[in-house]
Design a protein around this motif. Sequence first.
Motif, mmCIF file in Angstrom:
data_model
loop_
_atom_site.group_PDB
_atom_site.id
_atom_site.type_symbol
_atom_site.label_atom_id
_atom_site.label_comp_id
_atom_site.label_asym_id
_atom_site.label_seq_id
_atom_site.Cartn_x
_atom_site.Cartn_y
_atom_site.Cartn_z
ATOM 1 N N SER A 187 0.849 -1.076 -0.036
ATOM 2 C CA SER A 187 0.175 -0.140 -0.013
ATOM 3 C C SER A 187 0.851 1.296 0.158
ATOM 4 C CB SER A 187 -0.689 0.097 1.223
ATOM 5 O OG SER A 187 -1.753 -1.004 1.091
ATOM 6 N N ASP A 188 0.438 2.339 -0.688
ATOM 7 C CA ASP A 188 0.927 3.498 -0.627
ATOM 8 C C ASP A 188 0.859 4.163 0.779
ATOM 9 O OD1 ASP A 188 2.543 5.716 -1.286
ATOM 10 O OD2 ASP A 188 1.041 6.676 -2.599
ATOM 11 N N PHE A 189 1.765 5.242 1.306
ATOM 12 C CA PHE A 189 1.861 5.750 2.628
ATOM 13 C C PHE A 189 2.296 7.075 2.198
ATOM 14 C CE2 PHE A 189 5.667 3.187 2.631
ATOM 15 C CZ PHE A 189 6.561 4.356 2.860
ATOM 16 N N LYS A 190 1.899 8.101 3.311
ATOM 17 C CA LYS A 190 2.553 9.159 3.105
ATOM 18 C C LYS A 190 3.046 9.548 4.565
ATOM 19 C CE LYS A 190 1.957 10.596 -0.897
ATOM 20 N NZ LYS A 190 3.246 10.180 -1.814
ATOM 21 N N ALA A 191 4.575 9.693 4.763
ATOM 22 C CA ALA A 191 5.186 9.883 5.835
ATOM 23 C C ALA A 191 6.145 11.267 5.582
ATOM 24 C CB ALA A 191 6.212 8.845 6.338
ATOM 25 N N LEU A 192 6.982 11.767 6.606
ATOM 26 C CA LEU A 192 7.689 12.942 6.424
ATOM 27 C C LEU A 192 9.056 12.610 6.493
ATOM 28 C CD1 LEU A 192 5.785 15.594 8.409
ATOM 29 C CD2 LEU A 192 5.951 15.559 5.845
ATOM 30 N N THR A 193 9.980 13.242 5.707
ATOM 31 C CA THR A 193 11.344 13.020 5.834
ATOM 32 C C THR A 193 11.963 13.931 6.944
ATOM 33 O OG1 THR A 193 12.221 14.994 4.476
ATOM 34 C CG2 THR A 193 11.671 12.772 3.280
ATOM 35 N N LYS A 194 13.206 13.727 7.440
ATOM 36 C CA LYS A 194 13.622 14.828 8.390
ATOM 37 C C LYS A 194 13.658 16.208 8.110
ATOM 38 C CE LYS A 194 18.234 13.603 7.054
ATOM 39 N NZ LYS A 194 19.566 12.973 7.447
ATOM 40 N N ASP A 195 13.655 16.534 6.858
ATOM 41 C CA ASP A 195 13.588 17.935 6.311
ATOM 42 C C ASP A 195 11.984 18.172 6.052
ATOM 43 O OD1 ASP A 195 16.393 17.863 6.004
ATOM 44 O OD2 ASP A 195 16.178 16.622 4.137
ATOM 45 N N LEU A 196 10.962 17.405 6.462
ATOM 46 C CA LEU A 196 9.486 17.904 6.518
ATOM 47 C C LEU A 196 8.986 17.595 5.136
ATOM 48 C CD1 LEU A 196 9.768 20.970 8.660
ATOM 49 C CD2 LEU A 196 9.061 18.642 9.409
ATOM 50 N N LYS A 197 9.556 16.979 4.062
ATOM 51 C CA LYS A 197 9.123 16.598 2.798
ATOM 52 C C LYS A 197 8.472 15.472 2.955
ATOM 53 C CE LYS A 197 12.922 19.142 0.100
ATOM 54 N NZ LYS A 197 13.444 19.630 1.048
ATOM 55 N N PRO A 198 7.089 15.560 1.944
ATOM 56 C CA PRO A 198 6.462 14.373 2.005
ATOM 57 C C PRO A 198 7.245 13.029 1.315
ATOM 58 C CG PRO A 198 5.276 16.133 0.975
ATOM 59 C CD PRO A 198 6.442 16.627 1.287
ATOM 60 N N PHE A 199 6.882 12.019 1.739
ATOM 61 C CA PHE A 199 7.671 10.544 0.946
ATOM 62 C C PHE A 199 6.822 9.294 1.163
ATOM 63 C CE2 PHE A 199 10.709 7.297 0.810
ATOM 64 C CZ PHE A 199 11.731 7.747 -0.032
ATOM 65 N N GLY A 200 6.640 9.063 0.054
ATOM 66 C CA GLY A 200 5.473 7.545 0.191
ATOM 67 C C GLY A 200 6.337 6.605 -0.883
#
Length: 170
Positions: free
Chosen positions: A29-42
Amino acid sequence: MEKRKGVITMNGNPLTLVGKEIKVGDKASDFKALTKDLKPFGLGDMEGKIKLISVVPSIDTKVCDLQTMRFNEEASKLKDTVVITISMDLPFALDRYCASKGIDNAITLSDHREASFGIAYGFLIEELRLLSRGVVVIDENNIVRYVEYVDEITKHPDYDKALEEVNKLI
Protein backbone atom coordinates in the motif's frame (compact mmCIF):
# COMPACT_ATOMS: atom_id res chain seq x y z
CA MET A 1 -10.74 -0.28 10.98
CA GLU A 2 -9.26 -3.68 11.77
CA LYS A 3 -7.70 -4.19 15.21
CA ARG A 4 -5.57 -7.14 16.29
CA LYS A 5 -5.46 -7.58 20.05
CA GLY A 6 -2.65 -9.36 21.90
CA VAL A 7 -0.51 -10.15 18.84
CA ILE A 8 2.38 -8.14 20.29
CA THR A 9 3.53 -7.32 23.79
CA MET A 10 5.70 -4.74 25.48
CA ASN A 11 7.46 -6.09 28.56
CA GLY A 12 4.96 -8.94 28.47
CA ASN A 13 1.88 -6.68 28.43
CA PRO A 14 -0.46 -7.32 25.46
CA LEU A 15 -1.09 -4.47 23.03
CA THR A 16 -3.43 -3.84 20.09
CA LEU A 17 -2.27 -3.27 16.52
CA VAL A 18 -4.43 -1.08 14.28
CA GLY A 19 -4.64 -1.79 10.57
CA LYS A 20 -4.74 -4.90 8.45
CA GLU A 21 -1.92 -7.40 8.87
CA ILE A 22 0.12 -7.50 5.68
CA LYS A 23 1.34 -10.80 4.31
CA VAL A 24 3.89 -12.03 1.81
CA GLY A 25 2.43 -11.72 -1.69
CA ASP A 26 0.28 -8.66 -0.87
CA LYS A 27 0.50 -5.58 -3.05
CA ALA A 28 2.23 -2.93 -0.94
CA SER A 29 0.00 0.00 0.00
CA ASP A 30 1.04 3.56 -0.57
CA PHE A 31 1.67 5.68 2.50
CA LYS A 32 2.65 9.26 3.23
CA ALA A 33 5.32 10.05 5.81
CA LEU A 34 7.73 12.95 6.30
CA THR A 35 11.47 13.08 5.80
CA LYS A 36 13.67 14.70 8.43
CA ASP A 37 13.52 17.79 6.13
CA LEU A 38 9.69 17.86 6.42
CA LYS A 39 9.17 16.72 2.83
CA PRO A 40 6.38 14.23 2.00
CA PHE A 41 7.64 10.75 1.14
CA GLY A 42 5.77 7.62 0.10
CA LEU A 43 6.02 4.34 -1.72
CA GLY A 44 6.03 6.10 -5.10
CA ASP A 45 9.30 7.83 -4.19
CA MET A 46 11.02 4.43 -4.38
CA GLU A 47 9.62 3.29 -7.72
CA GLY A 48 11.52 0.39 -9.29
CA LYS A 49 13.67 -0.25 -6.21
CA ILE A 50 13.76 -3.02 -3.65
CA LYS A 51 12.63 -1.59 -0.30
CA LEU A 52 13.66 -2.71 3.17
CA ILE A 53 11.52 -0.89 5.73
CA SER A 54 12.73 -1.10 9.30
CA VAL A 55 9.91 -0.18 11.68
CA VAL A 56 10.78 1.08 15.17
CA PRO A 57 8.76 2.50 18.09
CA SER A 58 11.19 5.35 18.88
CA ILE A 59 14.64 6.17 17.58
CA ASP A 60 15.71 7.22 21.10
CA THR A 61 15.58 3.74 22.63
CA LYS A 62 18.42 1.22 22.79
CA VAL A 63 16.95 -1.52 20.58
CA CYS A 64 15.64 1.00 18.02
CA ASP A 65 19.06 2.67 17.93
CA LEU A 66 20.82 -0.65 17.34
CA GLN A 67 18.26 -1.68 14.69
CA THR A 68 18.67 1.63 12.85
CA MET A 69 22.47 1.48 13.03
CA ARG A 70 22.51 -2.13 11.77
CA PHE A 71 20.31 -1.48 8.75
CA ASN A 72 22.15 1.78 7.96
CA GLU A 73 25.39 -0.21 7.87
CA GLU A 74 23.85 -2.92 5.68
CA ALA A 75 22.35 -0.33 3.30
CA SER A 76 25.75 0.46 1.79
CA LYS A 77 26.07 -3.21 0.72
CA LEU A 78 22.63 -3.64 -0.85
CA LYS A 79 22.50 -2.90 -4.58
CA ASP A 80 19.29 -1.30 -5.98
CA THR A 81 17.75 -1.27 -2.50
CA VAL A 82 16.33 1.62 -0.50
CA VAL A 83 16.64 1.14 3.25
CA ILE A 84 14.17 3.09 5.38
CA THR A 85 13.68 3.41 9.11
CA ILE A 86 10.23 4.66 10.03
CA SER A 87 8.88 5.68 13.43
CA MET A 88 6.47 8.14 15.02
CA ASP A 89 9.37 10.36 16.07
CA LEU A 90 9.18 13.96 14.93
CA PRO A 91 11.28 14.87 11.89
CA PHE A 92 13.39 17.19 14.07
CA ALA A 93 14.32 14.29 16.37
CA LEU A 94 15.20 12.16 13.35
CA ASP A 95 17.41 14.92 11.97
CA ARG A 96 19.20 15.29 15.30
CA TYR A 97 19.62 11.52 15.64
CA CYS A 98 20.98 11.05 12.10
CA ALA A 99 23.47 13.89 12.56
CA SER A 100 24.74 12.53 15.87
CA LYS A 101 24.95 8.88 14.71
CA GLY A 102 26.18 9.38 11.14
CA ILE A 103 23.10 7.79 9.56
CA ASP A 104 23.77 8.46 5.89
CA ASN A 105 22.90 5.27 4.00
CA ALA A 106 19.32 4.81 5.19
CA ILE A 107 16.37 7.19 4.93
CA THR A 108 14.58 8.03 8.17
CA LEU A 109 10.88 8.81 8.01
CA SER A 110 8.34 10.16 10.48
CA ASP A 111 4.82 8.73 10.49
CA HIS A 112 3.69 11.11 13.25
CA ARG A 113 1.30 13.24 11.21
CA GLU A 114 -1.29 10.72 10.02
CA ALA A 115 0.08 7.32 11.04
CA SER A 116 -0.40 6.52 7.35
CA PHE A 117 2.25 3.80 7.24
CA GLY A 118 1.27 2.39 10.63
CA ILE A 119 -2.36 1.94 9.62
CA ALA A 120 -1.71 0.79 6.03
CA TYR A 121 0.82 -1.83 7.15
CA GLY A 122 -0.77 -2.81 10.48
CA PHE A 123 2.03 -1.56 12.75
CA LEU A 124 0.21 1.18 14.72
CA ILE A 125 -0.05 0.42 18.46
CA GLU A 126 -3.45 1.67 19.57
CA GLU A 127 -2.59 2.15 23.25
CA LEU A 128 0.65 4.09 22.64
CA ARG A 129 0.25 5.73 19.21
CA LEU A 130 3.68 4.37 18.37
CA LEU A 131 4.71 1.92 15.69
CA SER A 132 5.46 -1.65 16.66
CA ARG A 133 8.83 -3.17 15.82
CA GLY A 134 9.24 -5.06 12.58
CA VAL A 135 10.64 -5.29 9.08
CA VAL A 136 8.97 -5.27 5.66
CA VAL A 137 10.73 -6.13 2.40
CA ILE A 138 9.01 -5.02 -0.81
CA ASP A 139 10.26 -5.89 -4.29
CA GLU A 140 10.71 -3.51 -7.23
CA ASN A 141 7.10 -4.24 -8.33
CA ASN A 142 5.72 -3.30 -4.90
CA ILE A 143 4.91 -6.85 -3.82
CA VAL A 144 5.57 -7.70 -0.17
CA ARG A 145 8.25 -10.40 -0.05
CA TYR A 146 8.93 -10.52 3.69
CA VAL A 147 7.23 -9.20 6.79
CA GLU A 148 8.04 -9.58 10.47
CA TYR A 149 5.93 -8.22 13.29
CA VAL A 150 8.22 -8.70 16.30
CA ASP A 151 5.99 -10.26 18.96
CA GLU A 152 7.75 -8.56 21.93
CA ILE A 153 8.67 -5.02 20.92
CA THR A 154 11.63 -4.87 23.30
CA LYS A 155 13.31 -7.63 21.21
CA HIS A 156 15.29 -7.29 17.99
CA PRO A 157 13.91 -8.33 14.61
CA ASP A 158 15.51 -11.20 12.70
CA TYR A 159 18.12 -9.13 10.84
CA ASP A 160 19.63 -12.10 9.02
CA LYS A 161 16.29 -13.35 7.68
CA ALA A 162 15.29 -9.87 6.43
CA LEU A 163 18.65 -9.37 4.72
CA GLU A 164 18.48 -12.87 3.23
CA GLU A 165 15.13 -11.98 1.65
CA VAL A 166 16.53 -8.73 0.22
CA ASN A 167 19.54 -10.57 -1.20
CA LYS A 168 17.21 -13.04 -2.97
CA LEU A 169 15.75 -10.06 -4.87
CA ILE A 170 19.03 -8.43 -5.88
